[in-house]
Design an enzyme around this catalytic site. Structure first.
Site, mmCIF file in Angstrom:
data_model
loop_
_atom_site.group_PDB
_atom_site.id
_atom_site.type_symbol
_atom_site.label_atom_id
_atom_site.label_comp_id
_atom_site.label_asym_id
_atom_site.label_seq_id
_atom_site.Cartn_x
_atom_site.Cartn_y
_atom_site.Cartn_z
ATOM 1 N N LYS A 98 36.129 12.113 -30.396
ATOM 2 C CA LYS A 98 35.684 10.708 -30.382
ATOM 3 C C LYS A 98 36.108 10.014 -31.679
ATOM 4 O O LYS A 98 36.560 8.862 -31.663
ATOM 5 C CB LYS A 98 34.167 10.627 -30.181
ATOM 6 C CG LYS A 98 33.724 11.120 -28.812
ATOM 7 C CD LYS A 98 34.326 10.284 -27.686
ATOM 8 C CE LYS A 98 34.129 10.856 -26.314
ATOM 9 N NZ LYS A 98 34.886 10.180 -25.258
ATOM 10 N N TYR A 148 34.344 18.282 -29.645
ATOM 11 C CA TYR A 148 34.064 17.121 -28.803
ATOM 12 C C TYR A 148 33.849 15.883 -29.677
ATOM 13 O O TYR A 148 34.474 14.837 -29.477
ATOM 14 C CB TYR A 148 32.823 17.363 -27.918
ATOM 15 C CG TYR A 148 32.260 16.075 -27.377
ATOM 16 C CD1 TYR A 148 32.889 15.401 -26.340
ATOM 17 C CD2 TYR A 148 31.117 15.492 -27.948
ATOM 18 C CE1 TYR A 148 32.395 14.189 -25.878
ATOM 19 C CE2 TYR A 148 30.624 14.280 -27.486
ATOM 20 C CZ TYR A 148 31.263 13.636 -26.458
ATOM 21 O OH TYR A 148 30.792 12.430 -26.021
ATOM 22 N N SER A 174 30.926 7.522 -29.152
ATOM 23 C CA SER A 174 29.602 8.153 -29.160
ATOM 24 C C SER A 174 28.937 8.002 -30.513
ATOM 25 O O SER A 174 29.604 7.982 -31.553
ATOM 26 C CB SER A 174 29.807 9.633 -28.837
ATOM 27 O OG SER A 174 28.643 10.355 -29.096
HETATM 28 C C1 WQD Z 1 18.593 15.449 -26.804
HETATM 29 C C2 WQD Z 1 17.419 16.077 -27.527
HETATM 30 C C3 WQD Z 1 17.820 18.342 -28.224
HETATM 31 C C4 WQD Z 1 18.132 20.076 -24.228
HETATM 32 C C5 WQD Z 1 24.643 14.975 -26.778
HETATM 33 C C6 WQD Z 1 25.986 14.832 -27.435
HETATM 34 C C7 WQD Z 1 26.298 13.389 -27.672
HETATM 35 C C8 WQD Z 1 26.224 12.602 -26.394
HETATM 36 C C9 WQD Z 1 24.998 12.890 -25.604
HETATM 37 C C10 WQD Z 1 27.842 12.948 -24.558
HETATM 38 C C11 WQD Z 1 17.826 16.907 -28.732
HETATM 39 C C12 WQD Z 1 16.712 18.287 -27.202
HETATM 40 C C13 WQD Z 1 17.970 19.188 -25.289
HETATM 41 C C14 WQD Z 1 17.139 21.055 -24.007
HETATM 42 C C15 WQD Z 1 15.894 20.204 -25.882
HETATM 43 N N1 WQD Z 1 27.470 12.723 -25.755
HETATM 44 N N2 WQD Z 1 16.880 19.254 -26.095
HETATM 45 N N3 WQD Z 1 16.049 21.069 -24.842
HETATM 46 O O1 WQD Z 1 22.422 16.410 -28.390
HETATM 47 O O2 WQD Z 1 21.445 14.090 -28.628
HETATM 48 O O3 WQD Z 1 23.648 14.371 -27.606
HETATM 49 O O4 WQD Z 1 24.704 14.284 -25.536
HETATM 50 O O5 WQD Z 1 28.316 13.050 -23.673
HETATM 51 O O6 WQD Z 1 27.531 13.298 -28.236
HETATM 52 O O7 WQD Z 1 25.947 15.508 -28.677
HETATM 53 O O8 WQD Z 1 21.667 15.083 -26.345
HETATM 54 O O9 WQD Z 1 20.389 15.588 -24.312
HETATM 55 O O10 WQD Z 1 21.585 17.475 -25.497
HETATM 56 O O11 WQD Z 1 19.569 16.452 -26.548
HETATM 57 O O12 WQD Z 1 14.886 20.277 -26.608
HETATM 58 O O13 WQD Z 1 17.221 21.889 -23.110
HETATM 59 O O14 WQD Z 1 16.783 17.009 -26.635
HETATM 60 O O15 WQD Z 1 17.532 19.286 -29.222
HETATM 61 O O16 WQD Z 1 16.840 16.739 -29.693
HETATM 62 P P1 WQD Z 1 22.260 15.053 -27.856
HETATM 63 P P2 WQD Z 1 20.845 16.194 -25.590
#
Ligand code: WQD
Length: 340
Positions: free
Chosen positions: A154, A150, A125
């Site tokens: 990785k 998590y 990741s």
């Molecule tokens: C994306 C953006 C949030 C939800 C995570 C894991 C990573 C990978 C993918 C997985 C961010 C914003 C999110 C919400 C929001 N691994 N957001 N409201 O955090 O980049 O990555 O998932 O299996 O390791 O850390 O992805 O989709 O959670 O967030 O504003 O309700 O959307 O702050 O900027 P992230 P995400």
């Protein structure tokens, strides 16, 4: 040629099984169905016309892993997706994450070490980079202290594989560092099926649009970006799945330059949360109910990939842009709710 896909009923795993079958590989899946269902097998079979072999067991059961490799002596490659992936849950239950993600990896590698020639693809990741100092992020960017158990699994996973490859030349491995996988198969026969309240942005958006959630919370609009919201590199799951197939082919064809390699898998383009929302509203022709709330702990400001290495060495490039990916995610959400 027979390929083992662990976690092959999961989101990225199922799309990869389809792409492997499309390329003529014979697929055997191991899945414990903890976060997936055998319905996915039907979806895969409908798309490709071939039903992959499925063995349902938990990779933490070492004897079962040993027994599997005794029964399947002609596995030419392993793509290892089976793992827990909820960042928040990993903070609550770190030992579960270390057991699920690390113990299982060790058991698999122990089996591969015994083989004459083993080819291994690992789901890593972009989280290993934390907040990178330079954007776009190349594979040479330093690995930063993990923000969650998590993320740590990785990093540790990559180290375990690297250490194994160092002393075991018969094991060749590639870690693929995914950016943010989204979307669904264009047939809408397989896609993402998050359990409970989605933690990731896109499923939360599609569930809000379909009426399952009242409102999307946008976490922070005071970041140093064009509109104040965080930037991510959202990659279509089918493009990501194809990256696994080319990575595997690289190992099978002996094109790797070292027996342990790392590749970023992203589109190379960053989008802010508000840009994602606008794009979603365009493709779905719906107004999304959202509000700006405070920042979420652990979020980095911006992450998007430099994909030069994958472009040049794997001959791989993401084909879909954000709109296509969101369109497929929306079609999938509509399909899932219709059939419930
Ligand atoms: C994306 C953006 C949030 C939800 C995570 C894991 C990573 C990978 C993918 C997985 C961010 C914003 C999110 C919400 C929001 N691994 N957001 N409201 O955090 O980049 O990555 O998932 O299996 O390791 O850390 O992805 O989709 O959670 O967030 O504003 O309700 O959307 O702050 O900027 P992230 P995400």
């Amino acid at each position: 040629m027979k390929i083992l896909v662990t976690g092959g009923l999961g989101f990225i795993g199922s799309h990869t099984v389809v792409e492997l079958q499309n390329e003529g590989f014979e697929v055997v899946i191991i899945d414990n169905c903890s976060n997936s269902s055998t319905e996915v097998l039907k979806g895969i079979t409908k798309i490709t016309g071939q039903e992959p072999v499925l063995e349902i067991f938990d990779l933490r059961e070492k004897e079962k892993v040993q027994d599997f490799f005794k029964r399947h002596t002609n596995i030419k490659g392993v793509i290892h997706f089976a793992a827990s992936k909820a960042v928040g849950e990993s903070v609550e239950k770190p030992l579960l994450y270390y057991e699920n993600n690390i113990t299982t990896l060790v058991y698999l590698l122990q089996q591969l070490q015994e083989q004459e020639a083993a080819n291994f693809i690992f789901s890593s990741s972009c989280t290993v980079y934390g907040q990178a100092d330079e954007l776009p992020i190349t594979e040479n960017a330093p690995v930063k202290a993990a923000e969650s158990p998590y993320g740590n699994t990785k990093q540790i996973g990559e180290e375990i594989i690297q250490d194994t490859c160092k002393v075991t030349p018969n094991v060749k491995a590639i870690s693929l560092r995914y950016f943010n996988p989204i979307g669904a198969h264009p047939s809408a026969k397989i896609g993402e099926l998050p359990l409970g309240v989605p933690q990731n942005l896109i499923p939360f958006i599609t569930q809000t649009a379909i009426g399952l959630r009242e409102q999307l919370s946008v976490f922070g609009d005071d970041y140093p970006t064009s509109d104040g919201t965080c930037i991510r590199d959202y990659i279509h799951v089918v493009d990501l799945a194809k990256a696994h197939v080319v990575a595997l082919q690289r190992l099978l064809q002996d094109k790797n330059t070292s027996n342990y390699e790392v590749f970023n898998v992203g589109t190379g383009t960053g989008s802010t949360v508000l840009e994602v929302i606008t794009s979603f509203e365009q493709v779905s022709q719906q107004k999304l109910n959202y509000k700006i709330v405070g920042r979420r702990d652990g979020d980095v400001i911006a992450a998007y990939a430099d994909t030069t290495k994958a472009n040049q060495e794997l001959g791989w490039k993401a084909k879909s842009g954000l709109e296509d990916s969101l369109d497929s995610a929306w079609k999938w959400e509509q399909k899932v709710r219709q059939t419930k």
